[in-house]
Design an enzyme around this catalytic site. Structure first.
Site, short mmCIF file in Angstrom:
data_model
loop_
_atom_site.label_atom_id
_atom_site.label_comp_id
_atom_site.label_asym_id
_atom_site.label_seq_id
_atom_site.Cartn_x
_atom_site.Cartn_y
_atom_site.Cartn_z
N ASP A 1 0.85 -1.20 0.00
CA ASP A 1 0.00 0.00 0.00
C ASP A 1 0.89 1.25 0.00
O ASP A 1 1.94 1.26 -0.67
CB ASP A 1 -0.92 -0.05 1.23
N HIS B 1 -3.42 5.85 4.10
CA HIS B 1 -4.17 4.67 3.64
C HIS B 1 -3.49 3.38 4.06
O HIS B 1 -4.14 2.44 4.56
CB HIS B 1 -4.29 4.75 2.12
N ASN C 1 -14.19 0.51 -5.96
CA ASN C 1 -15.23 1.39 -5.41
C ASN C 1 -16.02 2.15 -6.46
O ASN C 1 -16.74 3.09 -6.12
CB ASN C 1 -14.58 2.43 -4.48
N SER D 1 -11.12 -0.94 0.18
CA SER D 1 -9.79 -0.96 0.78
C SER D 1 -9.84 -1.33 2.25
O SER D 1 -8.92 -1.97 2.78
CB SER D 1 -9.12 0.43 0.66
#
Length: 439
Positions: free
Chosen positions: A191, A223, A321, A388
């Site tokens: 990530d 994130h 998403n 996520s």
């Protein structure tokens, strides 16, 4: 051969109402190509690329040599070969593309070639309308039969989630009732890196590596730290509620996305090779690139995922998403695609759906709306939404399964994960096998 056009442009995807920024990102490429090679004939394949397509030699980059990957990525006109994965990332000039296709068709050691994509974090920036509702906290004396009753029956029991001691996500996957902790199991999160000074996480960070030129593994986005916290945050955080599924797992933080939240297929490959070299049992990837309706999965990533499973490691990835087809690389059949659920255990409106194509299905679902977890200092914690956030819940569950069955293969862990899911009323195209459950 590749199932994508070599000159594909942004265009016809379907998008939801919740992250319009994704639309601007569809089918963005770096200009380089991924080449899948026969693992037993890598040199022969590269020789064919040189002689038939005029492609320059590639520098081997091994998983344990993260610094080499960064150096190669940061150097213009230097190709990379990941020998443990059997994949090369090469520069291909426009006038070399036809020759590359020809070489791939004629040389058995070259299995597939496709454009290298840009990939992004999958966090919701505008998630209205919110998913609302309630669902009861599971009781500690629930047996297996009881927790596999229908969601409708469970919903009728109320009351709303109480997050005083545990986040609703941990309660939903039953992490608060599992005797397992993930101790000794490597969980790699590829990530935006991790806040290495975070008071809740530092004790369990077993390794870090950055594959982003010019940036350290320190998380400048948030994130990555959030995802790591959900997968492996501590049993007793500095401030409650508890939010980590596998509190004693070994955290492996691979930075494959920049502080701005973007990266490339090649950086993901480098992260996967590194995670394997560090002994990760599960690789969690809360990232992706949107695909168009009817677009097939990447043959390079699918073959890579199969090789990773053979090596004993499972890959889980965010479904995406944009409300459309399952994103790349989660749409590969050998990568588990994770959908996001709200507190009513309804699938989140933004969560991508299965499209009836091989691989382009949802495999499992997990909490992905209003998920609290770690965040880089000085903020410490944050609550955000997205597939996520659902993905590391599943990665944490896999860590617990691996601790409970240390001899299980990656395929066996996948079967146990899917067969143990809590069935939901929504169709499999939206939630797959159902809500992931800890053992």
């Amino acid at each position: 051969m590749t199932n994508e056009s070599f000159d594909r442009r942004a265009g016809e995807g379907q998008f939801g109402l919740y992250d319009q920024s994704v639309r601007k990102r569809e089918n963005a490429y770096t200009g380089k190509y991924l080449v899948l090679l026969d693992c037993q004939e890598e040199e022969r394949g590269m020789a064919a690329l040189r002689s038939q397509a005029g492609i320059a030699s590639a520098e081997p980059v091994r998983g344990a040599e993260a610094e080499s990957a960064v150096r190669v990525f940061g150097a213009p006109d230097v190709n990379a070969l990941f020998p443990e994965l059997g994949v090369a990332v090469v520069d291909v000039a426009p006038d070399q593309r036809e020759a590359l296709v020809t070489a791939a068709q004629q040389e058995p050691a070259v299995i597939a070639a496709e454009p290298e994509r840009l990939v992004y974090i999958s966090t919701i920036t505008d998630r209205t309308p919110e998913v609302t509702g309630y669902y009861p906290t599971y009781r500690s004396d629930e047996d297996v039969l009881e927790r596999h009753t229908t969601a409708a029956m469970a919903v009728s029991l109320g009351p709303a989630w109480d997050e005083t001691e545990h986040t609703w996500g941990l309660q939903a996957v039953r992490a608060n009732h599992s005797p397992l902790t993930g101790q000794g199991v490597g969980v790699a999160v590829l990530d935006t890196g991790v806040d290495t000074a975070h008071p809740d996480l530092t004790a369990h960070i077993a390794g870090t590596a950055s594959f982003v030129p010019g940036q350290s593994a320190q998380d400048g986005n948030g994130h990555g730290t959030h995802c790591i916290g959900t997968a492996a945050g501590p049993a007793q955080p500095q401030h409650g509620p508890r939010y980590g599924v596998a509190p004693e797992a070994q955290i492996l933080a691979g930075k494959v996305l920049s502080n701005q939240g973007s990266g490339s297929d090649g950086q993901i490959l480098a992260g996967i090779a590194w995670a394997l070299s560090q002994g990760a049992k599960v690789i969690s990837m809360s990232l992706g690139a949107p695909v168009g309706a009817g677009q097939l999965f990447s043959p390079v990533f699918e073959s890579l995922a199969k090789r990773v499973i053979t090596a004993g490691t499972l890959i889980v990835a965010a479904a995406g998403n944009d409300g459309g087809p399952v994103n790349h690389p989660a749409n590969c059949p050998s990568i588990l695609a994770v959908a996001a659920l709200g507190k009513a255990l309804d699938v989140a409106p933004f969560s991508c759906r299965g499209q009836g194509l091989v691989g382009a299905e949802i495999n499992i679902a997990a909490p992905g709306v209003d998920v609290r977890s770690a965040w880089p200092m000085p903020q410490v914690y944050n609550t955000i939404s997205g597939t996520s956030m659902a993905t590391p819940h599943i990665a944490g569950i896999v860590a617990l399964l691996a601790q409970g069955a240390p001899e299980a293969t990656a395929s066996e862990l996948s079967k146990r994960l899917l067969s143990g899911a809590y069935r939901l009323a929504q169709p499999p195209a939206s939630v797959g096998a159902g809500l992931g459950q800890t053992p």
